[in-house]
Design a protein around this motif. Structure first.
Motif: not given
Length: 993
Positions: A755-758, A352-358, A780-785
């Protein structure tokens, strides 16, 4: 797959004795801690006092003859002493025993172990064979005796401990016979369903003997499913460059599943930084390498049967065409069917490249570049023509509650290198043209080339929105050259270098001089933080081969790599001392030579602190309850956020909160209905043995799991075998973790999992227990949370890392790259709140110089000292401490909206006349809450020096009271100017109004 063995009734024809053998779960019906998790049930049908059992148990464990067998009477549970183990091998065992109850069933326990050492890091040893049989009974054993106690079943304590079916081994003869059917001399490919992950890498499972020579793969999946299957390569000779080539899958009606949607996680993937890579797969002779294939079944695929091929290729070996038939079912999968991870549908998450954009994360602001000056939240970086910082500035006030117009300069002159030749003269470089290569809200990057006839220095740098400044400095020798020294000079201003933390120093007032040398074998030290509360800088020295080491008890098993440039065979080091108007950090290499064409990388990273101003109102309003407990109880106590550790009913398995997620969701829904938030323990460093993907991850070699000596809890030894590091173990639920290798694709899975848990469970954030990933993953974690308005609260706990096992690194230094995204610190176990200085509290524990606030843990902390920094402890983690009294005082005083003015602020309106007794003020209109704490070595008395004008209080009308606070202080009134007694290591909370 789900543990379908709860009631196993599968019959397997044993080819050695032609008897059906049943594998089943014993439903946890015996004491596994004393007898192990595996037994054979035999039925004695003979007469007399000698029973003979011959067990074809097909064991995978090493040296079974060295392990004890205990025979037990099924009727009474009594241990039988008259036992003779006639023969034991991996394939079978022959056991004679006295059937003390006559005809009936008896149990043979064959993996009996003993635990010792720490409950959470157990040492498990398998008991040696014992001789308990009486000579009188042994003398009655005949030379020949037929089997009269046949095997009824082979049982595991429960389904999770079962070896069936993928760890039931084929015999050597069966293996030879099966391999011969393929008529190959290089390798054999065994197709296998995703329901049966390959778990042994040196032996074939008996399942494959039973089914015969299978050369095709057949499976079925839903439309839109993340489908997977295995092609297991058994090497008949050493194989190199093993890879796969996929064809389209076609249904014969013009519909297809394209090969572009197929891949193999063992040969290619996306790394944790978002870059595509390929892996060279080597398979050693007589070993088994599963190749996990991923198939993206299109959501609009027509139901039907699709056919194609996968070609297996290896250097110097003939290709193998594996026909593949995939039946696409009419049902449409939701989110790739990731809700059924036992079907290995989440293996796709590894790439996965989820939430890689800066993209910019709140509270940070987009970067702004103007005239080589880059503005970011509360800070500014000015770029010199050389490419290095000309100036670093912050605009935070000393109180850390606001910003100001006048800057706080961190350096006195540009950061610069000295390349000193053998003649003692510095090489003078000609600066090239400075080019900005990226200008986006989240990142500004630049490069330049500085030249000298002997050297070329290519400088590439990037600044991110949170204040992380990274330099890649490539130095190429254009001619042979000798150096007396190479140094990087960072000239700090005295005002921005009041404190120091790192390089073997605990957080403290900066010493007059510090001299440090590289020692990566023993010390996880490659940088230092130097700063003040409102302006500072952490820098770390690295080269192109940097690999993040292990931490938290495991540093010595994977330490830092000595950077070839800075370390220079341990000649390099750092000296920090005053030189002129600067506090100079002299980062030197010592003498060295470079041949024409040689390249050295003098890379370094900078973190400009603080990252943001203090959010004191969040500190007062957010009160953690750190235990799984009833919602009503937590609400009544006054907590606002529940932290769910692991090892409980709704989050039993460490760092794998996906099995009991429905229970977790129900709990969180109830909490939300009652106005509470819920965060869960989930981090990366170790992974539960209950993870559905354990064995697919093991197939990746050391990419995800670290190499190691094995050991630990018996499940790991019996099912994983060897080559791992045993980590945290929870005895109550028998959860055994394995250490991860560091930075890997597991971080991609981790981001997707969060991301799934959120989205599906509704978590409000995570509790991190030390961290084994870098800032890329943290962003990346902060973005999805925080997506779609979720709060995304992150608090970090660390046990004090300043010890031998952790490489004597300060926790705050180790984790500073994560601080921009944390909401709170909890430092933590083994922190000494009684015998350390105020400077230690400020720099290593409180988080204040970085824009954070914290809590205390060890023994409840020191409540009086903690309040000087706005800290309490956390309930109900420490039974001897209770912050609810302080929480009540906060509410009674109305601390929300108060301005915190710490003792470190030069114009603090309340000071004591004793430098060892500190005072911090929480100021509101017309009143103030004053926290006093003593570091004096004895009981003392202090007078308060009060700036009444700053407080906005008329001293003639002022009252000073100490309200009663549970487990903190008795009520008392003081007159203005009265001496205040302060007990050793304690203090007061005073209200002035």
């Amino acid at each position: 797959m789900k543990y379908v063995l709860l009631i196993l009734t599968v019959l397997v024809v044993n080819m050695l004795n032609a008897q059906p053998v049943k594998y089943r779960s014993g439903s946890s019906s015996w004491n596994t801690d004393s007898l192990g998790d595996h037994r054979v049930v035999v039925q004695f049908n003979g007469s007399g006092n000698i029973a003979k059992a011959e067990v074809v148990w097909r064991r995978r464990d090493a040296d079974p003859a060295s392990k004890r067998i205990i025979v037990q009477d099924a009727r009474t549970g009594a241990k039988i002493t008259n036992v003779k183990v006639a023969a034991v091998s991996n394939e079978k065992g022959t056991v004679l025993f006295e059937p003390v109850s006559g005809k009936g069933q008896y149990y043979l326990y064959y993996l009996v172990s003993k635990n010792s050492g720490s409950p959470n890091y157990p040492t498990v040893t398998y008991l040696k064979p014992e001789n308990t049989a009486a000579d009188t009974w042994l003398n009655t054993l005949p030379a020949r005796l037929s089997v009269n106690a046949p095997v009824v079943a082979i049982e595991s304590s429960d389904a999770f401990n079962s070896f069936y079916p993928m760890e039931v081994t084929a015999t050597a003869a069966e293996t030879r016979a099966l391999l011969a059917k393929y008529q190959r001399t290089d390798y054999v490919v065994f197709p296998e369903d995703r329901q049966y992950p390959v778990k042994m890498f040196a032996e074939l499972p008996y399942r494959w003997v039973q089914r015969g020579a299978v050369k095709t793969f057949k499976g079925e999946g839903m439309r839109g499913e993340n489908y997977s299957f295995q092609l297991a390569v058994y090497a008949l000779k050493d194989l190199d460059q093993v890879k796969l080539r996929f064809s389209d899958l076609k249904d014969g009606k013009g519909n297809r599943i394209p090969a572009s949607g197929m891949s193999c996680i063992n040969t290619e993937g996306v790394d944790y930084t978002g870059k595509w890579f390929t892996k060279s797969v080597h398979v050693t002779r007589d070993s088994l390498q599963p190749l996990w294939c991923l198939v993206d079944i299109p959501a609009d695929a027509k139901p039907g049967i699709y056919k194609g091929t996968v070609e297996v290729l290896a250097a110097g070996a003939a290709a193998t065409q594996v026909p593949v038939q995939l039946t696409v079912l009419p049902a449409l999968a939701k989110e790739g069917n990731t809700g059924a991870p036992w079907n290995q549908t989440r293996l796709k998450w590894l790439n996965s490249s989820l939430a890689q954009e800066n993209t910019v994360i709140a509270p940070y602001t987009p970067l702004v570049l103007k005239n080589n000056a880059i503005d970011l939240l509360g800070r500014r970086v000015t770029v010199d023509p050389s490419g290095f910082p000309a100036q670093l500035q912050t605009f935070f006030t000393e109180e850390m509650t606001g910003v100001k117009a006048a800057p706080n300069n961190i350096i006195t002159e540009p950061i610069h290198f000295h390349f000193t030749g053998s003649d003692g003269k510095d090489l003078k470089f000609e600066n090239g043209m400075l080019q900005y290569t990226e200008q986006s809200p989240g990142t500004i990057a630049w490069k330049t080339t500085n030249k000298h006839p002997l050297l070329q220095m290519d400088v590439a740098a990037s600044l991110e929105f949170d204040g992380f400044l990274s330099y890649k400095v490539k130095v190429t020798a254009l001619q042979d050259v000798d150096f007396k020294n190479i140094t990087l000079h960072i000239p700090f201003t005295p005002e921005a270098s009041l404190y120091l933390m790192g390089l073997g120093e605990k957080g403290r007032a900066r010493p007059d001089s510090l001299s440090w040398k590289w020692d990566v074998a023993h010390k996880n030290q490659d940088g230092v933080w130097v700063g003040a509360v409102n302006a500072g800088l952490q820098y770390t020295l690295r080269d192109e081969h940097y690999v993040r080491p292990l931490n938290t008890n495991f540093y010595l098993q994977k330490p830092l790599l000595l950077p070839a440039s800075w370390g220079n065979e341990n000649k390099g080091g750092i000296i920090i001392a005053q030189k002129g108007k600067s506090i100079l950090a002299d980062n030197y290499t010592g003498a060295r030579s470079m041949k024409k064409g040689d390249v050295l990388y003098f890379n370094f990273n900078l973190l400009i602190t603080p990252f943001h101003q203090l959010n004191t109102d969040f500190q007062w309003a957010t009160r953690f309850y750190h235990r799984y407990d009833s919602i009503s109880k937590i609400k009544d106590i006054g907590a606002t956020v529940v932290n769910i550790h692991h090892g409980n009913a709704i989050n039993p398995w460490i760092n794998y909160p996906f099995i009991e997620w429905q229970k977790m969701k129900s709990y969180i829904d109830q909490a939300h209905q009652n106005g509470l938030k819920v965060k869960i323990y989930n981090t990366v460093r170790e992974l539960s043995n209950h993870a559905y993907e354990l064995f697919p991850l093991r197939s990746l070699g050391h990419e995800v799991y670290s190499p190691g000596k094995g050991g630990g809890f018996r499940w790991l030894q019996e099912h994983v075998g060897s080559d791992y590091i045993a980590a945290w173990f929870v005895p109550e639920v028998k959860d055994a973790a394995i250490i991860n290798s560091g930075m890997s694709r597991w971080h991609n899975y981790y981001v997707e999992g969060m991301n799934w848990l959120t989205k599906n469970v509704g978590i409000d954030g995570i509790y991190l227990d030390d961290v084994a990933f870098d800032r890329i993953t943290m962003k990346r974690i902060k973005r999805v949370l925080t997506a779609n308005g979720h709060p995304g609260i992150i608090d970090l706990h660390s046990a004090n890392q300043y010890n031998k096992s952790d490489g004597f690194i300060n926790s705050a230094n180790l984790y500073m790259e994560h601080f921009p995204y944390l909401n709170r610190l909890w430092f933590g176990e083994y922190f000494d709140y009684e015998n350390n200085s105020p400077d230690f509290f400020l720099t290593e524990v409180s988080g204040i110089p970085f824009g954070l606030m914290g809590e205390m843990l060890q023994d409840g902390g020191n409540a009086w000292r903690g309040m000087v920094y706005g800290m309490t402890c956390r309930i109900p983690w420490t039974e001897n401490a209770d912050p609810t009294g302080i929480w009540k005082l906060w509410d009674d005083f109305g601390i929300q909206g108060a301005q915190m003015v710490g003792y470190w602020v030069r114009n603090n309106p309340v000071k004591t006349d004793n430098a060892k007794v500190k005072a911090t003020v929480y100021k509101k209109n017309g009143k103030a809450l004053v926290s006093i704490a003593s570091w004096d070595g004895a009981d003392t008395e202090v007078s308060l020096n009060i700036d009444w004008k700053q407080l906005g209080i008329d001293p003639a009308k002022a009252a000073i009271t100490a309200p009663a606070v549970k487990k903190f202080q008795e009520a008392r009134n003081f007159k203005v100017g009265e001496k205040i007694p302060v007990a050793k290591n304690k203090g007061w909370l005073l209200i002035i109004q």
